[in-house]
Design an enzyme around this catalytic site. Sequence first.
Site, mmCIF file in Angstrom:
data_model
loop_
_atom_site.group_PDB
_atom_site.id
_atom_site.type_symbol
_atom_site.label_atom_id
_atom_site.label_comp_id
_atom_site.label_asym_id
_atom_site.label_seq_id
_atom_site.Cartn_x
_atom_site.Cartn_y
_atom_site.Cartn_z
ATOM 1 N NE ARG A 1 -2.855 0.652 3.388
ATOM 2 C CZ ARG A 1 -2.110 0.935 4.457
ATOM 3 N NH1 ARG A 1 -1.330 2.012 4.469
ATOM 4 N NH2 ARG A 1 -2.132 0.154 5.514
ATOM 5 C CE1 TYR B 1 -15.623 11.784 -16.737
ATOM 6 C CE2 TYR B 1 -15.257 12.114 -14.404
ATOM 7 C CZ TYR B 1 -15.596 11.299 -15.460
ATOM 8 O OH TYR B 1 -15.912 9.986 -15.211
ATOM 9 C CG ASP C 1 -8.920 16.278 -16.042
ATOM 10 O OD1 ASP C 1 -8.217 15.591 -16.792
ATOM 11 O OD2 ASP C 1 -10.030 15.904 -15.609
ATOM 12 C CE LYS D 1 -12.081 8.001 -18.815
ATOM 13 N NZ LYS D 1 -12.318 9.266 -18.188
HETATM 14 C C1 LIG Z 1 -12.727 9.808 -17.052
HETATM 15 C C2 LIG Z 1 -12.324 11.147 -16.624
HETATM 16 C C3 LIG Z 1 -12.127 11.432 -15.252
HETATM 17 C C4 LIG Z 1 -12.375 10.423 -14.164
HETATM 18 O O1 LIG Z 1 -11.497 9.355 -14.201
HETATM 19 P P1 LIG Z 1 -11.845 7.831 -13.761
HETATM 20 O O2 LIG Z 1 -10.615 7.094 -14.144
HETATM 21 O O3 LIG Z 1 -13.072 7.417 -14.503
HETATM 22 O O4 LIG Z 1 -12.082 7.847 -12.304
HETATM 23 C C5 LIG Z 1 -11.714 12.723 -14.925
HETATM 24 N N1 LIG Z 1 -11.518 13.673 -15.865
HETATM 25 C C6 LIG Z 1 -11.703 13.433 -17.171
HETATM 26 C C7 LIG Z 1 -11.479 14.527 -18.164
HETATM 27 C C8 LIG Z 1 -12.120 12.166 -17.598
HETATM 28 O O5 LIG Z 1 -12.318 11.954 -18.908
#
Ligand SMILES: *Cc1c(COP(=O)(O)O)cnc(C)c1O
Length: 376
Positions: free
Chosen positions: A48, A100, A172, A197
């Site tokens: 962890r 998001y 982000d 992604k």
């Molecule tokens: C998918 C996504 C998230 C969240 O991520 P998870 O891996 O689904 O928890 C945050 N920001 C953006 C722009 C995303 O496309």
Amino acid sequence: MKIETLAIHAGNHGDAHTGAVVSPITLSTTFERDSEGNLVDGRDIYTRASNPNRRDLEQKLAALEGGSEAIAFASGQAATLSVFHALGKDAHVILPDDIYYNTKVIIDSLYKSYDITCTAVDMSIPQKIENAIQQNTKLIWIETPSNPSLKIADIESIVSIARKHQILVACDNTWATPYFSKPFQFGVDLVMHSTTKYFGGHSDILGGCIIFPSDKSETLAQAIRTFQSVGGAVPSPFDCWLLNRSLSTFAVRMPVHAQNALLLAQFLEARPEIEKVNYPGLASNEYHAVAQKQMIGGFGGMMSILVKGGEKEALSLASKLKLFKHATSLGGVESLIEHRYSVEGIHSTSPNNLLRISVGIEHIEDLIRDFEQAFQ
Ligand SMILES: *Cc1c(COP(=O)(O)O)cnc(C)c1O
């Protein structure tokens, strides 16, 4: 080194013992001490807190973004949570109005009783950000291109506003990825990714990370490291290994996503069934100039379209496509299409004729042909 080389070699140490070129997966949750019971230098203690595969992955993530340290999480949401948590009580956050969806849900639901508040603004107009600053504003959260309208926020202008008021800036960078945008060049304090992604790229690993620049705030980095190792929302050794492996082809996947997206956007823009294509790579796009100034070598693989008519016509188009799967998420090798309004529910601010498209790396002629048959 260039991003293509880093994607392969950063954080890939092989195995000196066996001569393996690819690092093994270390599944052990615990690590042995020396004969006197002392910790062994350079050795992990408990998975962890740290693990060899997670360390390798974090090295690669930091290298790709041009940062000094990356902290990996079990999901993008866990990574985002670590940042909001680090702000403490009574903090105010400025967010994009088409952020998001679930990022805002963290503040609106999980932090409801902890007095974190937020203001959503159109970040393509920096003045609106300055106007939204309050005495307790601690963070400006940028997402560019935004979701799902593909608005472009001018990172450099936002950072200069934040500096005047001593506010942190997070970006982000999930959609643009460091292949097309390097927020640290403009002075942001941290970059967040949903590695689920484009980094994962195959729609089969959930993950997230926070990355810090070379002039990072040690206090903030430490708070987020503690959130990871004590809070425990960590990715498994196997997920770390798989993501590290997926990243090896990151730099060859990304230009294909972007080339396909541009060609598909140009095709759709000329169709009578489509009211508007949101893609910053189109010369006609209202954000094209800022995107050109800020993005490197392309505009990414995401777009959205407004279908003439309304919700019914949009859903019907999505259902007639065969290669584009009607599913949520993005950034995988396969093309996906999604009606955001029905996914986001009644609080959705997405137009009800909007379809979001994650353009995959199939042959562009097959993708265009799929739309042609759906329009018939
Ligand atoms: C998918 C996504 C998230 C969240 O991520 P998870 O891996 O689904 O928890 C945050 N920001 C953006 C722009 C995303 O496309």
